[in-house]
Motif scaffolding. Structure first.
Motif, PDB file in Angstrom:
ATOM      1  N   ALA A  13       0.723  -1.147  -0.027  1.00 60.55           N
ATOM      2  CA  ALA A  13       0.077  -0.105   0.062  1.00 60.55           C
ATOM      3  C   ALA A  13       1.067   1.162  -0.076  1.00 60.55           C
ATOM      4  CB  ALA A  13      -1.007   0.178   1.131  1.00 60.55           C
ATOM      5  N   GLY A  14       2.287   1.100   0.045  1.00 58.37           N
ATOM      6  CA  GLY A  14       3.086   2.269  -0.100  1.00 58.37           C
ATOM      7  C   GLY A  14       3.282   2.522  -1.571  1.00 58.37           C
ATOM      8  N   PHE A  15       4.440   3.440  -1.932  1.00 51.65           N
ATOM      9  CA  PHE A  15       4.579   4.200  -3.213  1.00 51.65           C
ATOM     10  C   PHE A  15       4.900   2.911  -4.235  1.00 51.65           C
ATOM     11  CE2 PHE A  15       8.572   5.835  -5.358  1.00 51.65           C
ATOM     12  CZ  PHE A  15       7.752   6.101  -6.609  1.00 51.65           C
ATOM     13  N   ILE A  16       5.854   2.497  -3.798  1.00 56.44           N
ATOM     14  CA  ILE A  16       6.450   1.466  -4.969  1.00 56.44           C
ATOM     15  C   ILE A  16       5.441   0.016  -4.994  1.00 56.44           C
ATOM     16  CG2 ILE A  16       8.307  -0.185  -5.689  1.00 56.44           C
ATOM     17  CD1 ILE A  16      10.445   1.886  -4.232  1.00 56.44           C
ATOM     18  N   GLY A  17       5.106  -0.084  -3.785  1.00 59.76           N
ATOM     19  CA  GLY A  17       4.024  -1.464  -3.573  1.00 59.76           C
ATOM     20  C   GLY A  17       3.083  -1.250  -4.359  1.00 59.76           C
ATOM     21  N   SER A  18       2.372  -0.162  -4.410  1.00 57.92           N
ATOM     22  CA  SER A  18       1.050   0.289  -5.044  1.00 57.92           C
ATOM     23  C   SER A  18       1.217   0.186  -6.331  1.00 57.92           C
ATOM     24  CB  SER A  18       0.244   1.279  -4.545  1.00 57.92           C
ATOM     25  OG  SER A  18       1.246   2.530  -4.782  1.00 57.92           O
ATOM     26  N   ASN A  19       2.450   0.812  -7.024  1.00 57.89           N
ATOM     27  CA  ASN A  19       2.611   0.463  -8.279  1.00 57.89           C
ATOM     28  C   ASN A  19       3.164  -0.877  -8.743  1.00 57.89           C
ATOM     29  OD1 ASN A  19       3.078   3.424  -9.730  1.00 57.89           O
ATOM     30  ND2 ASN A  19       3.741   3.704  -7.690  1.00 57.89           N
ATOM     31  N   TYR A  39       2.209   5.406   8.521  1.00 56.43           N
ATOM     32  CA  TYR A  39       2.081   6.810   7.676  1.00 56.43           C
ATOM     33  C   TYR A  39       2.390   6.674   6.088  1.00 56.43           C
ATOM     34  CZ  TYR A  39       7.021   7.560   7.051  1.00 56.43           C
ATOM     35  OH  TYR A  39       8.246   7.700   6.700  1.00 56.43           O
ATOM     36  N   ALA A  40       3.186   5.941   5.907  1.00 54.70           N
ATOM     37  CA  ALA A  40       3.635   5.806   4.392  1.00 54.70           C
ATOM     38  C   ALA A  40       2.633   4.877   3.719  1.00 54.70           C
ATOM     39  CB  ALA A  40       4.952   5.716   4.315  1.00 54.70           C
ATOM     40  N   GLY A  41       1.978   3.993   4.236  1.00 56.31           N
ATOM     41  CA  GLY A  41       1.097   3.072   3.562  1.00 56.31           C
ATOM     42  C   GLY A  41      -0.293   3.540   3.600  1.00 56.31           C
ATOM     43  N   ASN A  42      -0.914   3.811   2.543  1.00 55.90           N
ATOM     44  CA  ASN A  42      -2.407   4.113   2.502  1.00 55.90           C
ATOM     45  C   ASN A  42      -3.127   3.408   1.526  1.00 55.90           C
ATOM     46  OD1 ASN A  42      -4.577   5.903   1.934  1.00 55.90           O
ATOM     47  ND2 ASN A  42      -3.550   7.711   2.533  1.00 55.90           N
ATOM     48  N   ILE A  43      -4.200   2.942   2.177  1.00 59.08           N
ATOM     49  CA  ILE A  43      -5.035   1.917   1.401  1.00 59.08           C
ATOM     50  C   ILE A  43      -5.540   2.741   0.199  1.00 59.08           C
ATOM     51  CG2 ILE A  43      -7.236   2.621   2.433  1.00 59.08           C
ATOM     52  CD1 ILE A  43      -6.093  -0.927   1.622  1.00 59.08           C
ATOM     53  N   ASP A  51     -10.578  -4.899  -5.628  1.00 61.84           N
ATOM     54  CA  ASP A  51     -11.237  -6.360  -5.970  1.00 61.84           C
ATOM     55  C   ASP A  51     -10.385  -7.213  -6.767  1.00 61.84           C
ATOM     56  OD1 ASP A  51     -11.156  -4.451  -8.236  1.00 61.84           O
ATOM     57  OD2 ASP A  51     -13.105  -5.278  -9.130  1.00 61.84           O
ATOM     58  N   LYS A  52      -9.178  -6.993  -7.325  1.00 60.85           N
ATOM     59  CA  LYS A  52      -8.384  -7.910  -7.862  1.00 60.85           C
ATOM     60  C   LYS A  52      -7.242  -8.383  -7.243  1.00 60.85           C
ATOM     61  CE  LYS A  52      -9.243  -5.235 -12.333  1.00 60.85           C
ATOM     62  NZ  LYS A  52      -8.691  -4.513 -13.225  1.00 60.85           N
ATOM     63  N   ILE A  53      -7.311  -8.110  -5.710  1.00 58.96           N
ATOM     64  CA  ILE A  53      -6.006  -8.529  -4.881  1.00 58.96           C
ATOM     65  C   ILE A  53      -6.752  -8.971  -3.554  1.00 58.96           C
ATOM     66  CG2 ILE A  53      -4.412  -6.867  -5.862  1.00 58.96           C
ATOM     67  CD1 ILE A  53      -4.935  -5.036  -3.312  1.00 58.96           C
ATOM     68  N   THR A  54      -5.879  -9.647  -2.886  1.00 57.00           N
ATOM     69  CA  THR A  54      -6.222 -10.124  -1.520  1.00 57.00           C
ATOM     70  C   THR A  54      -5.284  -9.057  -0.418  1.00 57.00           C
ATOM     71  OG1 THR A  54      -6.625 -12.357  -1.978  1.00 57.00           O
ATOM     72  CG2 THR A  54      -6.274 -11.812   0.251  1.00 57.00           C
ATOM     73  N   PHE A  55      -5.947  -8.415   0.230  1.00 59.03           N
ATOM     74  CA  PHE A  55      -5.185  -7.386   1.074  1.00 59.03           C
ATOM     75  C   PHE A  55      -5.397  -7.882   2.485  1.00 59.03           C
ATOM     76  CE2 PHE A  55      -5.073  -3.757   4.100  1.00 59.03           C
ATOM     77  CZ  PHE A  55      -3.790  -3.417   3.761  1.00 59.03           C
ATOM     78  N   ILE A  56      -4.035  -7.911   3.280  1.00 54.20           N
ATOM     79  CA  ILE A  56      -4.093  -8.152   4.683  1.00 54.20           C
ATOM     80  C   ILE A  56      -3.422  -7.154   5.214  1.00 54.20           C
ATOM     81  CG2 ILE A  56      -3.221  -9.788   6.416  1.00 54.20           C
ATOM     82  CD1 ILE A  56      -3.245 -10.873   2.603  1.00 54.20           C
ATOM     83  N   GLU A  57      -4.091  -6.588   6.357  1.00 57.46           N
ATOM     84  CA  GLU A  57      -3.422  -5.484   7.085  1.00 57.46           C
ATOM     85  C   GLU A  57      -2.578  -6.089   8.223  1.00 57.46           C
ATOM     86  OE1 GLU A  57      -4.221  -1.559  10.123  1.00 57.46           O
ATOM     87  OE2 GLU A  57      -6.063  -2.490   8.973  1.00 57.46           O
TER      88      GLU A  57
END
Length: 314
Positions: A13-19, A39-43, A51-57
């Motif tokens: 959910a961060g910069f590189i990760g979301s890309n 603070y750097a990870g934003n949903i 709807d295309k991923i499985t997100f786990i906090e």
């Protein structure tokens, strides 16, 4: 090249990760994202692909959570990290916890699961500053900030796990990465947003510090190429062009249509490395990596994205 269907992106959910998540859903049937939403990870960075991923906090240091996800995936890319040098100077403890302890937990659990490939995100900053020439993968590490020291420590632990347990590990050391969804504490988004608002741009020292700049889409492509080639070891990932911070600042102002009078030179950061430069000929020769974005084109796309999304950063 191996055919794999599932990937875990930590820090997704961060910069590189979301890309990378957006690039990965075009390649993998199952994409898992693990993020602690600091603070750097934003949903919001994953808006339009939820709807295309499985997100786990969750935290990468939580053994049970990581083990459960490892049972489902073939590839792991660890992008979860504290990465802002200024924050590390104020307190290095969060960097030790996330960048070293977290990376080691991910490593240790590899021994218990059938993961085909693990990629650890490092940084060119582990080499330290170089006045001329370029660092290659075999050069000694000489970090100069708590942030870069934490990444260098993680590299050593990861390398030790690779050597001792024969784990399928690759370490990537990129140059400065920029692009959409980067947190506005970093130079390009910070100065872009401030210039759009007509605010002062606080530039460290005289702005002569030099970095190589790599557009985030190119870096994500490099990561996916490394996954495809399935090779162990360390790879530098270099940006195609070098620019000083003052050159980057002026390029932003020009594109925004703002005056250079907004530049405000401030006291330099403690331990500020003068010049980063790495050689990625190994990556080019073995993987065939070829960046598609020059700095001007990447900066154009980046500024346009922040122009459209500036209300999200008010």
């Amino acid at each position: 090249m191996p055919n794999r269907d599932s990937i875990l992106i930590t820090g997704g959910a961060g910069f590189i990760g979301s890309n990378l998540t957006r690039a990965a859903i075009e390649r993998f049937e199952e994409v898992y994202v693990l993020d602690n939403l600091t603070y750097a990870g934003n949903i919001r960075n994953l808006h339009s692909v939820e709807d295309k991923i499985t997100f786990i906090e969750g935290d990468i240091r939580e053994h049970e959570i990581v083990s459960e996800i490892y049972e489902q995936v073939e590839v792991v890319v660890n992008l979860a990290a504290e990465s802002h040098v200024d924050r590390s100077i104020k307190s290095g403890i969060p960097f030790l916890q996330s960048n070293v302890e977290g990376a080691y937990v991910l490593m240790e659990l590899l021994q218990e699961h059938d993961v085909d490939r693990f990629i650890q995100m490092s940084t060119d900053e582990v080499y330290g500053s170089i006045e001329e020439g370029e660092f290659s993968e075999g050069d000694p590490l000489d970090p100069s900030s708590p942030y870069s020291a934490s990444k260098a420590s993680a590299d050593l632990f990861v390398n030790a796990c690779w050597e001792t347990y024969d784990l399928p590990i690759t370490i990537v050391r990129p140059t400065n990465i920029y692009g959409p969804r980067q947190h506005p504490e970093k130079l390009i988004p910070k100065f872009t947003l401030r210039a759009l608002s007509g605010d002062r741009l606080p530039l460290y020292g005289d702005g002569s510090n030099v970095r190589q700049w790599l557009y985030v889409k190119d870096f994500c492509n490099a990561l996916l190429q490394i996954v495809d080639h399935d090779t162990d070891g360390i790879y530098n990932v270099a940006g195609p062009e070098r620019r000083s911070n003052i050159e980057v600042t002026k390029a932003i102002l020009e594109r925004v249509g703002a005056s250079e009078s907004l530049i405000e030179f401030v006291a330099d950061r403690a331990g500020h490395d003068k010049r980063y430069a790495i050689d990625d000929s190994k990556l080019q020769e073995e993987i065939g990596f070829d960046p598609q974005y020059g700095f001007a084109a990447g900066l154009d796309e980046t500024i346009e994205w922040y122009r459209k999304h500036r209300d999200s950063y008010q």
